[in-house]
Design an enzyme around this catalytic site. Sequence first.
Site, PDB file in Angstrom:
ATOM      1  N   VAL A  52       0.852  -1.187   0.000  1.00 26.75           N
ATOM      2  CA  VAL A  52       0.000   0.000   0.000  1.00 26.75           C
ATOM      3  C   VAL A  52       0.890   1.240   0.000  1.00 26.75           C
ATOM      4  O   VAL A  52       1.855   1.329   0.768  1.00 26.75           O
ATOM      5  CB  VAL A  52      -0.964   0.002   1.208  1.00 26.75           C
ATOM      6  N   ASP A  73     -11.828 -11.318   8.508  1.00 26.69           N
ATOM      7  CA  ASP A  73     -10.459 -10.948   8.864  1.00 26.69           C
ATOM      8  C   ASP A  73     -10.449  -9.716   9.764  1.00 26.69           C
ATOM      9  O   ASP A  73      -9.662  -8.790   9.560  1.00 26.69           O
ATOM     10  CB  ASP A  73      -9.638 -10.712   7.586  1.00 26.69           C
TER      11      ASP A  73
HETATM   12  N1  LIG Z   1      -6.245   3.192   2.847  1.00 30.17           N
HETATM   13  C1  LIG Z   1      -5.165   3.002   3.586  1.00 30.17           C
HETATM   14  N2  LIG Z   1      -4.563   4.042   4.154  1.00 30.17           N
HETATM   15  C2  LIG Z   1      -3.458   3.881   4.918  1.00 30.17           C
HETATM   16  N3  LIG Z   1      -2.906   2.690   5.173  1.00 30.17           N
HETATM   17  C3  LIG Z   1      -3.454   1.613   4.630  1.00 30.17           C
HETATM   18  C4  LIG Z   1      -4.618   1.700   3.805  1.00 30.17           C
HETATM   19  N4  LIG Z   1      -4.955   0.472   3.417  1.00 30.17           N
HETATM   20  C5  LIG Z   1      -4.069  -0.357   3.963  1.00 30.17           C
HETATM   21  N5  LIG Z   1      -3.158   0.306   4.698  1.00 30.17           N
HETATM   22  C6  LIG Z   1      -2.023  -0.287   5.443  1.00 30.17           C
HETATM   23  O1  LIG Z   1      -1.479  -1.337   4.665  1.00 30.17           O
HETATM   24  C7  LIG Z   1      -1.520  -2.571   5.395  1.00 30.17           C
HETATM   25  C8  LIG Z   1      -1.743  -3.724   4.439  1.00 30.17           C
HETATM   26  O2  LIG Z   1      -2.958  -3.529   3.749  1.00 30.17           O
HETATM   27  P1  LIG Z   1      -4.000  -4.683   3.515  1.00 30.17           P
HETATM   28  O3  LIG Z   1      -4.304  -5.299   4.830  1.00 30.17           O
HETATM   29  O4  LIG Z   1      -5.183  -4.174   2.773  1.00 30.17           O
HETATM   30  O5  LIG Z   1      -3.156  -5.647   2.589  1.00 30.17           O
HETATM   31  P2  LIG Z   1      -3.363  -7.187   2.445  1.00 30.17           P
HETATM   32  O6  LIG Z   1      -2.412  -7.761   1.461  1.00 30.17           O
HETATM   33  O7  LIG Z   1      -4.807  -7.450   2.214  1.00 30.17           O
HETATM   34  O8  LIG Z   1      -2.908  -7.635   3.879  1.00 30.17           O
HETATM   35  P3  LIG Z   1      -3.443  -8.752   4.780  1.00 30.17           P
HETATM   36  O9  LIG Z   1      -4.120  -9.741   3.913  1.00 30.17           O
HETATM   37  O10 LIG Z   1      -2.217  -9.262   5.427  1.00 30.17           O
HETATM   38  O11 LIG Z   1      -4.372  -8.098   5.780  1.00 30.17           O
HETATM   39  C9  LIG Z   1      -2.623  -2.370   6.421  1.00 30.17           C
HETATM   40  O12 LIG Z   1      -2.420  -3.171   7.543  1.00 30.17           O
HETATM   41  C10 LIG Z   1      -2.500  -0.889   6.748  1.00 30.17           C
HETATM   42  O13 LIG Z   1      -1.530  -0.677   7.732  1.00 30.17           O
END
Ligand SMILES: Nc1ncnc2c1ncn2[C@@H]1O[C@H](COP(=O)(O)OP(=O)(O)OP(=O)(O)O)[C@@H](O)[C@H]1O
Length: 686
Positions: free
Chosen positions: A30, A139
């Site tokens: 991100v 989740d």
């Molecule tokens: N819109 C946002 N603004 C700021 N930070 C964000 C945002 N979206 C996600 N993050 C940060 O990025 C991290 C990872 O994002 P996300 O959880 O969506 O990814 P993921 O690959 O789906 O991770 P996981 O499956 O491990 O939860 C989040 O834990 C958060 O700290």
Amino acid sequence: MEPALEKKYPVNAKDYKLYEEVGEGVSATVYRALCIPFNEIVAVKVLDLERCNNDLDGIRREVQTMSLISHPNLLQAHCSFTAGHGLWVVMPYMKGGSCLHIMKSAFPEGFEEPVISSLLHEVLKALVYLHSHGHIHRDVKSGNILVNSNGFVKLADFGVSACMFDAGDRQRSRNTFVGTPCWMAPEVMQQLHGYDFKADIWSFGITALELAHGHAPFSKYPPMKVLLMTLQNAPPGLDYERDKRFSKSFKEMVATCLVKDPKKRPTAEKLLKHPFFKRARAANYLAQTILEGLAPLGDRFRTLKAKEADLLVQNKALYEDKEQLSQQEYIRGISAWNFNLEDLKNQAALIQDDDINPNAEDVKQKQGHCDVGIPAGRLSPNIIDQAKVAPNKKDPIETLHDLEDSLAPFPIKPVQALKACFDVREVDVNATSPNWKGTQSDIEEQLPTQCSSRAIDTESRKNEGDHLEPSGSLPPHAIPEDKKLLSGPQQSDNVPSPEKLTFVDVKRRDHQQPKYQSELHRQKKDSDVVLPVEDTSEVGVVQRKGRFQVTSADLSAKGPVSCLSGTACSGSSNFTSPNIATGTLLPSLQAILQQNITQRDEIVKMIKYVEQLAVKPLEIVEAGINEQLQASPASAKERDLQSQLVNLQQSVQRLDEELQRQRTKNFQLVKQLSFLAKREERLKGQ
Ligand SMILES: Nc1ncnc2c1ncn2[C@@H]1O[C@H](COP(=O)(O)OP(=O)(O)OP(=O)(O)O)[C@@H](O)[C@H]1O
């Protein structure tokens, strides 16, 4: 709806300028970014489609859910598009970051109660909305609770969300094993009846503990251990010395969520009325209390990453230790459990005597108190003993056996749960075994019918890629006879018992064989219980998922396969061999035929029964699904019934397939019998 969401965000990568990384997940990174045409700071989540392990369905689901939902406490996507081999999801930038990152940076011991109440209140409102629209988040955890600069809270990450009213693949995916082990409800781990929105309530309770302590219960353990502890131990709670600072109502709220029986957990709507949430304060309170003085998100993220790297260097000796890796994944807030063989090997190796003990604190606090899942009185002496004395070191397979025993009160065998964790699926043995192919062994191909029937009776059975086949199990309460029909000696040989399972990395087999042999495999190999990998080849493969197979020693091509209780049914029998007297074969074949006929009759009976149960209500459900999506949420009982009906429908389909298979086999057997009879007559005549 927030005004920003009504804008048409550009769907071209060149319209965005990516700045620093602010978060990282299993398959995504991100970034803080600038939406150039709007001169607006946004967050861009870049999902690497190559890293997603072909989980395009999951990605589609996440993007779809993110764009369809509309609630102030849910992070809605502005837009999404593909760029190169990445999928870009543009969303509002949440400047405060996730609660996990806030805690890791400034509140390592957790938040104060009013903060927790305020955060959870917002999350709960999001859950009420999601559940009433038929979604299970799956989740819920502090890493997915994001806070913006004004202290507004949004629940994010729909990567593993599921729709409860969906038919087809998505509905079936409720029987899959997703989420993060520490936050995962026991029924999700058990994989028996599927699960519903109450799984989110469990995760919500775990999240409450996480916010209170700065980490989730069991977070320092590797996933395998978390699984064992969640299933075996009494639910965690706020009952330690250090929790004295928390109010009775907070403790009570957590306790109502962390009940092992999902039916006894409150709905999100009901929970929202809990007195604990009366303490919730406005967004600006959160902004002042937890955001003030924090470094910019990008800097915090960088610092955390550096800490992680340090941890790795400091623990070089323990580099291979999955507990360390697990911790690092936890720090990063990563959701998924990476099911690779090395993990499996290390996790199995890590399960030691103390691993399945409730920890000392647990024992002290919880002896005699065990929630509805495993009442203390019903815990096997095994577990109770383990809580009192340090047992001898056991190999992981033995541990699995112990677990099997100790989980007797559960409706599912832990091995099944573990199979789900390992994400392996079963395939038709006959179809994969080269030794059972070809004209000469046509008969053999038909013989081990019982061996393959288990392959059909599995809910982890999936097509390659993202399609799931119907889940298998009939709700036992719906069809009491099913136990009678599917249990007993006929079944026993079909179920690969733990000691018969070997985990094989198919892809690496050719060039990395010595390395990938798991502890599980090695130990059993040493005692000659399991065939050496060299010998297994494709023979005896009973499960396969992607590059992983689970093989069963009993299905060895080299030894006889006892597929029917007490009946000769050798997978390696050769009917054209002159050494085998047809006189001894005939009774065996007749017995098998008889078994098949009986089994077929049972299946027909079962289908009829299931159809009777399923047909009418299914029509009602189908007609009602759309209404339910729009109207007020169905009651828990209705949802439960719907879930059961879908299971029944899938069972009918499965049984129908099995019936077809049995018919074909019967036909072949009859042909074979008449051929042998004629041959015998001919021989007598000579
Ligand atoms: N819109 C946002 N603004 C700021 N930070 C964000 C945002 N979206 C996600 N993050 C940060 O990025 C991290 C990872 O994002 P996300 O959880 O969506 O990814 P993921 O690959 O789906 O991770 P996981 O499956 O491990 O939860 C989040 O834990 C958060 O700290």
